[in-house]
Structures are given as C-alpha cells and as structure tokens.
Motif scaffolding. Structure first.
Motif, PDB file in Angstrom:
ATOM      1  N   LEU A  89       0.825  -1.213   0.000  1.00 12.38           N
ATOM      2  CA  LEU A  89       0.000   0.000   0.000  1.00 12.38           C
ATOM      3  C   LEU A  89       0.859   1.262   0.000  1.00 12.38           C
ATOM      4  O   LEU A  89       0.549   2.234  -0.695  1.00 12.38           O
ATOM      5  CB  LEU A  89      -0.941  -0.003   1.202  1.00 12.38           C
ATOM      6  CG  LEU A  89      -2.087  -1.015   1.177  1.00 12.38           C
ATOM      7  CD1 LEU A  89      -2.856  -0.988   2.496  1.00 12.38           C
ATOM      8  CD2 LEU A  89      -3.034  -0.748   0.003  1.00 12.38           C
ATOM      9  N   LEU A  90       1.928   1.271   0.768  1.00 12.01           N
ATOM     10  CA  LEU A  90       2.818   2.432   0.782  1.00 12.01           C
ATOM     11  C   LEU A  90       3.413   2.688  -0.605  1.00 12.01           C
ATOM     12  O   LEU A  90       3.474   3.828  -1.069  1.00 12.01           O
ATOM     13  CB  LEU A  90       3.942   2.223   1.797  1.00 12.01           C
ATOM     14  CG  LEU A  90       3.558   2.344   3.272  1.00 12.01           C
ATOM     15  CD1 LEU A  90       4.710   1.855   4.156  1.00 12.01           C
ATOM     16  CD2 LEU A  90       3.184   3.776   3.632  1.00 12.01           C
ATOM     17  N   ALA A  91       3.839   1.624  -1.271  1.00 11.77           N
ATOM     18  CA  ALA A  91       4.435   1.777  -2.593  1.00 11.77           C
ATOM     19  C   ALA A  91       3.395   2.092  -3.660  1.00 11.77           C
ATOM     20  O   ALA A  91       3.634   2.896  -4.567  1.00 11.77           O
ATOM     21  CB  ALA A  91       5.200   0.512  -2.973  1.00 11.77           C
ATOM     22  N   ASP A  92       2.210   1.478  -3.543  1.00 10.23           N
ATOM     23  CA  ASP A  92       1.175   1.656  -4.558  1.00 10.23           C
ATOM     24  C   ASP A  92       0.575   3.059  -4.530  1.00 10.23           C
ATOM     25  O   ASP A  92      -0.014   3.516  -5.514  1.00 10.23           O
ATOM     26  CB  ASP A  92       0.068   0.618  -4.374  1.00 10.23           C
ATOM     27  CG  ASP A  92      -0.305  -0.071  -5.674  1.00 10.23           C
ATOM     28  OD1 ASP A  92       0.056   0.453  -6.743  1.00 10.23           O
ATOM     29  OD2 ASP A  92      -0.956  -1.117  -5.617  1.00 10.23           O
ATOM     30  N   GLU A  93       0.698   3.759  -3.397  1.00 15.98           N
ATOM     31  CA  GLU A  93       0.229   5.135  -3.322  1.00 15.98           C
ATOM     32  C   GLU A  93       0.920   5.999  -4.374  1.00 15.98           C
ATOM     33  O   GLU A  93       0.337   6.955  -4.897  1.00 15.98           O
ATOM     34  CB  GLU A  93       0.498   5.691  -1.915  1.00 15.98           C
ATOM     35  CG  GLU A  93       0.106   7.146  -1.724  1.00 15.98           C
ATOM     36  CD  GLU A  93      -1.401   7.371  -1.716  1.00 15.98           C
ATOM     37  OE1 GLU A  93      -1.830   8.532  -1.681  1.00 15.98           O
ATOM     38  OE2 GLU A  93      -2.157   6.373  -1.747  1.00 15.98           O
ATOM     39  N   ASN A  94       2.164   5.649  -4.709  1.00 16.45           N
ATOM     40  CA  ASN A  94       2.918   6.367  -5.748  1.00 16.45           C
ATOM     41  C   ASN A  94       3.060   5.545  -7.026  1.00 16.45           C
ATOM     42  O   ASN A  94       3.980   5.771  -7.806  1.00 16.45           O
ATOM     43  CB  ASN A  94       4.302   6.746  -5.209  1.00 16.45           C
ATOM     44  CG  ASN A  94       4.215   7.725  -4.062  1.00 16.45           C
ATOM     45  OD1 ASN A  94       3.473   8.705  -4.135  1.00 16.45           O
ATOM     46  ND2 ASN A  94       4.934   7.455  -2.984  1.00 16.45           N
ATOM     47  N   LYS A  95       2.155   4.573  -7.196  1.00 20.11           N
ATOM     48  CA  LYS A  95       2.139   3.715  -8.389  1.00 20.11           C
ATOM     49  C   LYS A  95       3.484   3.026  -8.604  1.00 20.11           C
ATOM     50  O   LYS A  95       3.964   2.888  -9.726  1.00 20.11           O
ATOM     51  CB  LYS A  95       1.739   4.524  -9.634  1.00 20.11           C
ATOM     52  CG  LYS A  95       0.392   5.225  -9.490  1.00 20.11           C
ATOM     53  CD  LYS A  95      -0.060   5.842 -10.791  1.00 20.11           C
ATOM     54  CE  LYS A  95      -1.332   6.681 -10.635  1.00 20.11           C
ATOM     55  NZ  LYS A  95      -2.399   6.023  -9.893  1.00 20.11           N
ATOM     56  N   GLY A  96       4.074   2.566  -7.498  1.00 15.39           N
ATOM     57  CA  GLY A  96       5.387   1.942  -7.578  1.00 15.39           C
ATOM     58  C   GLY A  96       5.388   0.429  -7.582  1.00 15.39           C
ATOM     59  O   GLY A  96       6.457  -0.178  -7.565  1.00 15.39           O
ATOM     60  N   VAL A  97       4.204  -0.205  -7.609  1.00 19.54           N
ATOM     61  CA  VAL A  97       4.120  -1.664  -7.547  1.00 19.54           C
ATOM     62  C   VAL A  97       3.953  -2.247  -8.941  1.00 19.54           C
ATOM     63  O   VAL A  97       3.132  -1.775  -9.731  1.00 19.54           O
ATOM     64  CB  VAL A  97       2.953  -2.119  -6.648  1.00 19.54           C
ATOM     65  CG1 VAL A  97       2.841  -3.640  -6.636  1.00 19.54           C
ATOM     66  CG2 VAL A  97       3.143  -1.604  -5.224  1.00 19.54           C
ATOM     67  N   MET A  98       4.726  -3.293  -9.225  1.00 16.72           N
ATOM     68  CA  MET A  98       4.615  -4.001 -10.498  1.00 16.72           C
ATOM     69  C   MET A  98       4.369  -5.484 -10.215  1.00 16.72           C
ATOM     70  O   MET A  98       5.187  -6.148  -9.573  1.00 16.72           O
ATOM     71  CB  MET A  98       5.910  -3.824 -11.304  1.00 16.72           C
ATOM     72  CG  MET A  98       5.950  -4.631 -12.586  1.00 16.72           C
ATOM     73  SD  MET A  98       7.480  -4.344 -13.538  1.00 16.72           S
ATOM     74  CE  MET A  98       7.162  -2.694 -14.147  1.00 16.72           C
ATOM     75  N   PHE A  99       3.215  -5.986 -10.666  1.00 15.56           N
ATOM     76  CA  PHE A  99       2.951  -7.420 -10.618  1.00 15.56           C
ATOM     77  C   PHE A  99       3.440  -8.038 -11.926  1.00 15.56           C
ATOM     78  O   PHE A  99       3.099  -7.551 -13.005  1.00 15.56           O
ATOM     79  CB  PHE A  99       1.457  -7.695 -10.441  1.00 15.56           C
ATOM     80  CG  PHE A  99       0.916  -7.309  -9.097  1.00 15.56           C
ATOM     81  CD1 PHE A  99       1.066  -8.154  -8.005  1.00 15.56           C
ATOM     82  CD2 PHE A  99       0.261  -6.102  -8.911  1.00 15.56           C
ATOM     83  CE1 PHE A  99       0.567  -7.807  -6.760  1.00 15.56           C
ATOM     84  CE2 PHE A  99      -0.240  -5.736  -7.665  1.00 15.56           C
ATOM     85  CZ  PHE A  99      -0.088  -6.596  -6.595  1.00 15.56           C
ATOM     86  N   ILE A 100       4.238  -9.087 -11.819  1.00 10.42           N
ATOM     87  CA  ILE A 100       4.777  -9.722 -13.019  1.00 10.42           C
ATOM     88  C   ILE A 100       4.184 -11.127 -13.152  1.00 10.42           C
ATOM     89  O   ILE A 100       3.830 -11.764 -12.149  1.00 10.42           O
ATOM     90  CB  ILE A 100       6.308  -9.762 -12.995  1.00 10.42           C
ATOM     91  CG1 ILE A 100       6.833 -10.623 -11.822  1.00 10.42           C
ATOM     92  CG2 ILE A 100       6.868  -8.344 -12.901  1.00 10.42           C
ATOM     93  CD1 ILE A 100       8.345 -10.823 -11.830  1.00 10.42           C
ATOM     94  N   PRO A 101       4.055 -11.640 -14.385  1.00  8.34           N
ATOM     95  CA  PRO A 101       3.345 -12.911 -14.586  1.00  8.34           C
ATOM     96  C   PRO A 101       4.166 -14.158 -14.313  1.00  8.34           C
ATOM     97  O   PRO A 101       3.595 -15.252 -14.197  1.00  8.34           O
ATOM     98  CB  PRO A 101       2.947 -12.837 -16.065  1.00  8.34           C
ATOM     99  CG  PRO A 101       4.033 -12.006 -16.696  1.00  8.34           C
ATOM    100  CD  PRO A 101       4.387 -10.969 -15.661  1.00  8.34           C
ATOM    101  N   GLU A 102       5.475 -14.032 -14.209  1.00  5.74           N
ATOM    102  CA  GLU A 102       6.307 -15.216 -14.025  1.00  5.74           C
ATOM    103  C   GLU A 102       6.013 -15.904 -12.688  1.00  5.74           C
ATOM    104  O   GLU A 102       5.937 -15.256 -11.648  1.00  5.74           O
ATOM    105  CB  GLU A 102       7.790 -14.847 -14.097  1.00  5.74           C
ATOM    106  CG  GLU A 102       8.289 -14.524 -15.492  1.00  5.74           C
ATOM    107  CD  GLU A 102       8.076 -13.067 -15.883  1.00  5.74           C
ATOM    108  OE1 GLU A 102       8.607 -12.640 -16.913  1.00  5.74           O
ATOM    109  OE2 GLU A 102       7.368 -12.352 -15.141  1.00  5.74           O
ATOM    110  N   LYS A 103       5.871 -17.215 -12.740  1.00  8.67           N
ATOM    111  CA  LYS A 103       5.619 -18.022 -11.539  1.00  8.67           C
ATOM    112  C   LYS A 103       6.971 -18.489 -11.005  1.00  8.67           C
ATOM    113  O   LYS A 103       7.558 -19.439 -11.523  1.00  8.67           O
ATOM    114  CB  LYS A 103       4.716 -19.206 -11.885  1.00  8.67           C
ATOM    115  CG  LYS A 103       3.379 -18.790 -12.492  1.00  8.67           C
ATOM    116  CD  LYS A 103       2.600 -20.001 -12.996  1.00  8.67           C
ATOM    117  CE  LYS A 103       1.305 -19.567 -13.668  1.00  8.67           C
ATOM    118  NZ  LYS A 103       0.544 -20.722 -14.219  1.00  8.67           N
ATOM    119  N   LEU A 104       7.442 -17.832  -9.955  1.00  9.29           N
ATOM    120  CA  LEU A 104       8.829 -18.011  -9.530  1.00  9.29           C
ATOM    121  C   LEU A 104       8.978 -18.676  -8.165  1.00  9.29           C
ATOM    122  O   LEU A 104      10.104 -18.887  -7.703  1.00  9.29           O
ATOM    123  CB  LEU A 104       9.539 -16.650  -9.512  1.00  9.29           C
ATOM    124  CG  LEU A 104       9.565 -15.923 -10.873  1.00  9.29           C
ATOM    125  CD1 LEU A 104      10.198 -14.543 -10.719  1.00  9.29           C
ATOM    126  CD2 LEU A 104      10.319 -16.749 -11.904  1.00  9.29           C
TER     127      LEU A 104
END
Length: 247
Positions: A188-203
């Motif tokens: 939530l802290l990072a997403d407030e500044n649109k800093g979150v990236m969800f990537i599709p790779e299953k790691l």
C-alpha cells in the motif's frame, strides 16, 4: 558462477520451527546469490532445532547472517530481518517455500528495466507438502490488479513473491503494531505512488502444509476485515504525512 547484475541482493527470511522445511528453501536460494549478496535470517525463538541448523549452514556459507527475535510474531520477525538488510534490493522469503532457479535474475531484470518500480511481485504456484500443485496461479486465484484502492479492498500483495528497493525502508520502518500484515503495509505504501509491479512469471512454489504462520484466505469476520482496512488506510496516510514533513 557470478551473475552480471547491477543491483546487489538481500534475502529477508523469517523463521520459526521450520527445521522440517528450511533446508530445501536454503538450497533453492543460495546458488542464486553472488558473493556480495546476503541471506539475512531472523529466528523467532524456534524450539525444534531450526536455529542450530541455521548456525551450521552459516559455518559453511558466510553470506548467511543470523539474528534472534525473541518470539514476537511473524511481522516483528520480518521487520527484525529487514532492519539488518544492507543491499540494494530486498527479497522476502518464507522458510518453507522453494524458489525457481531463476527467481532472483528475473525479478532484478524488472527492477533494472523499470526504474519507477519500487516493489515487484511475482506470481506463485501453490503446492502441498509433497509439491503437488493445488493452484497453478496465485494471481489468477486472487484476480490480481494494481492500484491502491483495489488492493486495500482485496490485497494481492504477497510477501513470498515480493521484492523491493531498499530505499523504501525509510518509509516502511517501523512497521506499526496494528497493521494486518507486513506485505500489505509495504504494498500500500508503494502503490500510493504507483510503484508496484505485478509480473506474470511463476517463480515460487508456495507450500501449504497446515503449519504455516500465515493464511492464503483469511478466516476473520467481515467486521474485522473492515476494521483492518480502515486501520491500514489510516496508518498509510499517517506514515506518508510523517515522511513528507521530514523531507
């Protein structure tokens, strides 16, 4: 063989009575680390031989750094490990999962190519104790989407798939005692500044075995979940204002 990476890595692992599982996770992580990387482990007063196992592995590999947490719970345990992480990108690690052999390289590549990203979250494969696949995609199950409000209502942040730039620690720490979970707080802290990236790779093979410290789906009541979300919103707003005043 040393990998060519522009960003050094700290693995932040919290352990508690994980002796039955942790060797497999250590064996999946350590071969991915360069010499300047580190595996920072905080143990929450284990009584099953976990600490002794870790001390033995540390004697074999000085990249492992160990700290005690005195039985204060999972959020405090991760916070304790996080405080000791020194490198540019911090990865969260559960004690009982297993990482795919390219996890670190794949996620570091996203950080290198996307300087605006402060948090990167991979997909997970949910498995049982024998690594039989239960759910092939955590993101598909959770209907993962980016965005602060979306994730306040239905969080897709999951520590087992999460890595973040260490600069974010000044915003994250200290973690308030009454946040629902550390990964939701960070996301939530990072997403407030649109800093979150969800990537599709299953790691990550995300293992569920009945002894896990956290749940995939909460058993809390509806009213408790409303209170958690209200409190999370309030705490995030307060922390952002505090940091703005200091700057």
């Amino acid at each position: 063989m040393e990998r060519q990476r522009s960003l050094s890595v700290s693995i932040c692992m919290a352990t508690y009575n994980g002796a039955a599982f942790i060797e497999e996770q250590l064996n999946s992580i350590l071969p991915q680390l360069n010499n300047e990387d580190e595996l920072v482990v905080s143990d929450d007063a284990s009584t099953d031989g976990t600490w002794e196992l870790l001390k033995n592995r540390q004697m074999q590999d000085q990249r492992i750094k160990l700290y005690r947490n005195q039985g204060k719970g999972v959020i405090s345990n991760f916070e304790n490990a996080m405080r000791h992480c020194q490198n540019a990108v911090i990865f969260f690690s559960d004690q009982d999962d297993v990482w795919k052999e390219n996890k670190i390289d794949v996620m570091i590549h996203y950080f290198e190519k996307n300087p605006e990203a402060t948090v990167v979250v991979s997909d997970l494969i949910i498995v049982d104790n024998d690594f039989k696949i239960l759910i092939s995609s955590y993101q598909e199950m959770r209907k993962t989407k980016t965005g602060f409000w979306q994730n306040l209502l239905r969080s897709s942040y999951i520590g087992a798939g999460m890595a973040f730039r260490s600069d974010l620690k000044k915003l994250i720490l200290p973690i308030p005692d009454d946040v629902p979970m550390h990964d939701m707080w960070i996301g939530l802290l990072a997403d407030e500044n649109k800093g979150v990236m969800f990537i599709p790779e299953k790691l990550v093979y995300y293992r569920r075995h009945g002894l896990n410290a956290t749940e995939i789906n909460t058993t809390a009541s509806f009213m408790q979940q409303v209170k958690w979300r209200w409190n999370a919103w309030r705490l995030v707003r307060r922390r952002l204002k505090e940091v703005q005043k200091k700057s």
